[in-house]
Design an enzyme around this catalytic site. Structure first.
Site, short mmCIF file in Angstrom:
data_model
loop_
_atom_site.label_atom_id
_atom_site.label_comp_id
_atom_site.label_asym_id
_atom_site.label_seq_id
_atom_site.Cartn_x
_atom_site.Cartn_y
_atom_site.Cartn_z
N ASP A 83 22.46 70.00 28.40
CA ASP A 83 23.50 68.99 28.61
C ASP A 83 23.16 68.18 29.87
OD1 ASP A 83 25.98 67.75 28.20
OD2 ASP A 83 27.06 69.23 29.40
N ASP A 105 20.30 61.92 30.04
CA ASP A 105 21.42 61.12 30.52
C ASP A 105 20.93 60.06 31.51
OD1 ASP A 105 23.65 60.03 31.67
OD2 ASP A 105 24.53 61.91 32.34
N GLU A 135 22.83 58.61 26.18
CA GLU A 135 24.19 58.14 26.53
C GLU A 135 24.12 56.69 26.93
OE1 GLU A 135 26.70 60.69 28.92
OE2 GLU A 135 27.69 58.98 29.88
N GLY A 183 36.62 66.26 32.95
CA GLY A 183 37.62 66.93 33.78
C GLY A 183 39.03 66.72 33.24
N HIS A 210 32.02 63.19 25.13
CA HIS A 210 32.09 64.09 26.29
C HIS A 210 33.48 63.94 26.92
CE1 HIS A 210 27.60 64.70 27.23
NE2 HIS A 210 27.66 64.07 26.07
N GLY A 211 33.88 64.98 27.66
CA GLY A 211 35.06 64.83 28.50
C GLY A 211 36.37 64.62 27.74
N ASN A 232 32.01 67.58 23.44
CA ASN A 232 31.56 68.47 24.52
C ASN A 232 32.78 69.05 25.23
OD1 ASN A 232 29.01 67.62 23.95
ND2 ASN A 232 28.45 67.19 26.06
N VAL A 233 32.76 70.36 25.46
CA VAL A 233 33.91 71.01 26.11
C VAL A 233 33.41 71.93 27.21
CG1 VAL A 233 35.86 72.58 25.78
CG2 VAL A 233 35.23 71.00 23.94
N THR A 235 35.49 71.92 30.82
CA THR A 235 36.61 72.18 31.73
C THR A 235 37.65 73.12 31.10
OG1 THR A 235 36.27 70.04 32.77
CG2 THR A 235 38.39 71.09 33.16
P1 13P Z 1 34.86 68.41 30.21
O1 13P Z 1 34.38 69.03 31.50
O2 13P Z 1 35.87 67.34 30.42
O3 13P Z 1 35.27 69.45 29.25
O4 13P Z 1 33.58 67.68 29.58
C1 13P Z 1 32.51 68.47 29.16
C2 13P Z 1 31.29 67.66 28.97
O5 13P Z 1 31.31 66.49 28.68
C3 13P Z 1 30.02 68.35 29.13
O6 13P Z 1 28.94 67.50 28.93
O1 G3H Z 2 29.47 67.29 32.02
C1 G3H Z 2 29.06 68.41 32.21
C2 G3H Z 2 29.65 69.48 32.95
O2 G3H Z 2 31.03 69.59 32.81
C3 G3H Z 2 29.21 69.51 34.39
O3 G3H Z 2 28.83 70.79 34.58
O4 G3H Z 2 28.86 71.62 36.91
O5 G3H Z 2 27.34 72.58 35.19
O6 G3H Z 2 26.87 70.31 36.11
P1 G3H Z 2 27.92 71.33 35.80
ZN ZN Z 3 29.35 65.50 29.64
#
Ligand code: 13P
Ligand code: G3H
Ligand code: ZN
Length: 287
Positions: A83, A105, A135, A183, A210-211, A232-233, A235
């Site tokens: 990732d 990325d 991306e 986040g 993502h996010g 992508n998950v 947080t």
């Molecule tokens: P979140 O931290 O918002 O869950 O996003 C995860 C993410 O995009 C990892 O690449």
């Molecule tokens: O987008 C990706 C992750 O949420 C960031 O994680 O703290 O392992 O780089 P990291």
């Molecule tokens: Zn991400």
């Protein structure tokens, strides 16, 4: 069973559902993700970041994931993915140690530099049979800026550029920015559904979001209907882990030094969160 991420994503795209790409950092989270997928008969992607590779050791975490997938879920398709790889160096290292899929990325570079670098990564990865996610636009991070003040236009994926980017680079999947951000936030920007539809019309590779950890089911379904086939998950699962561990430490920390009890609860909490997400994404029963 470790399975090609490209194949998992293409099946989701054809089937009109999405798969979860869950970040792991340790044994407990890895078992939780794979056990959740197993219980729900769902394909799943497990991914690690550079920071996790530094923390756990790249080879250690890769082999941990492979072993758990092979021995505990042999009939479940499990994708293994890097990732947010940000340099050619980390991509080359990941290819060398056995990642079948990576994200490059370059989203903070300008369009020309992101395209050129992503193309280079695709060439070196495809030669080794490794799939690449790129991306375009950029998904912001909490704390990066005051989200109230954010100039979203700067982050959004432009549909015309997306078409050109995919053609130029040869990527296998595209991460898009449509108002999503890494986040948890108190308030979320409403996603730009029209923009997503336009991207989907012009781009034929699977689209990744993502996010979106804290998106409710309705919103998840809206973007799946407009072409998102991977979420992508990170947080959401981290929060489940930490909340459970905090509770256990509070309740039994003074009495128990048995890490299996403390971490076991956290593992169960992560598993439940992953199961909830899998159901939102509609990949349950899709193996
Ligand atoms: P979140 O931290 O918002 O869950 O996003 C995860 C993410 O995009 C990892 O690449
Ligand atoms: O987008 C990706 C992750 O949420 C960031 O994680 O703290 O392992 O780089 P990291
Ligand atoms: Zn991400």
């Amino acid at each position: 069973m470790i399975t090609s991420v490209k194949e998992i994503l293409l099946k989701a795209k054809e089937g009109g559902y999405a798969v979860g790409a869950f970040n792991t950092t340790n044994l407990e989270t890895t078992r939780a993700i794979i056990d959740a997928a197993q219980e729900l008969r769902s394909p799943v992607i497990i991914q690690v970041t550079e920071k996790t590779m530094e923390y756990a050791g790249g080879r250690a975490i890769v082999n941990l994931i492979k072993n758990i997938a092979e021995f505990y879920a042999p009939e479940i398709p499990v994708g293994l993915h890097l990732d947010h790889g940000k340099s050619q160096e980390i991509i080359e290292h990941c290819v060398e140690i056995g990642f079948p899929s990576v994200m490059y990325d370059g989203s903070r570079k300008n369009f020309a530099d992101n395209s050129a670098m992503t193309k280079k990564v695709v060439e070196l990865c495809h030669e080794k049979g490794v799939a690449v996610q790129g991306e375009l636009g950029s998904v912001p991070y909490i704390g990066e800026t005051d989200m109230g003040e954010i100039d979203w236009d700067q982050y959004m994926t432009d549909p015309g550029e997306a078409e050109e980017f995919v053609k130029n680079t040869g990527i296998d999947a595209l991460a898009v920015a449509i108002g999503n951000a890494h986040g948890f936030f108190k308030e979320r920007k409403e996603p730009d559904y029209d923009r997503l539809e336009m991207i989907h019309k012009r781009v034929n590779v699977p689209l990744v979001l993502h996010g979106a950890s804290d998106w409710e089911n309705g919103r998840v379904k809206e973007v799946i209907a407009r072409g998102i086939c991977c979420f992508n998950v990170d947080t959401a699962t981290r929060i489940s882990f930490v909340n459970s561990l905090t509770k256990s430490l509070h309740e039994q920390g003074q009495l128990s030094f048995d890490l299996r009890k403390l971490m076991g609860g956290a593992r169960e909490a992560v598993k439940n969160t992953v199961k909830e997400k899998i159901k939102y994404f509609g990949s349950d029963g899709k193996i």
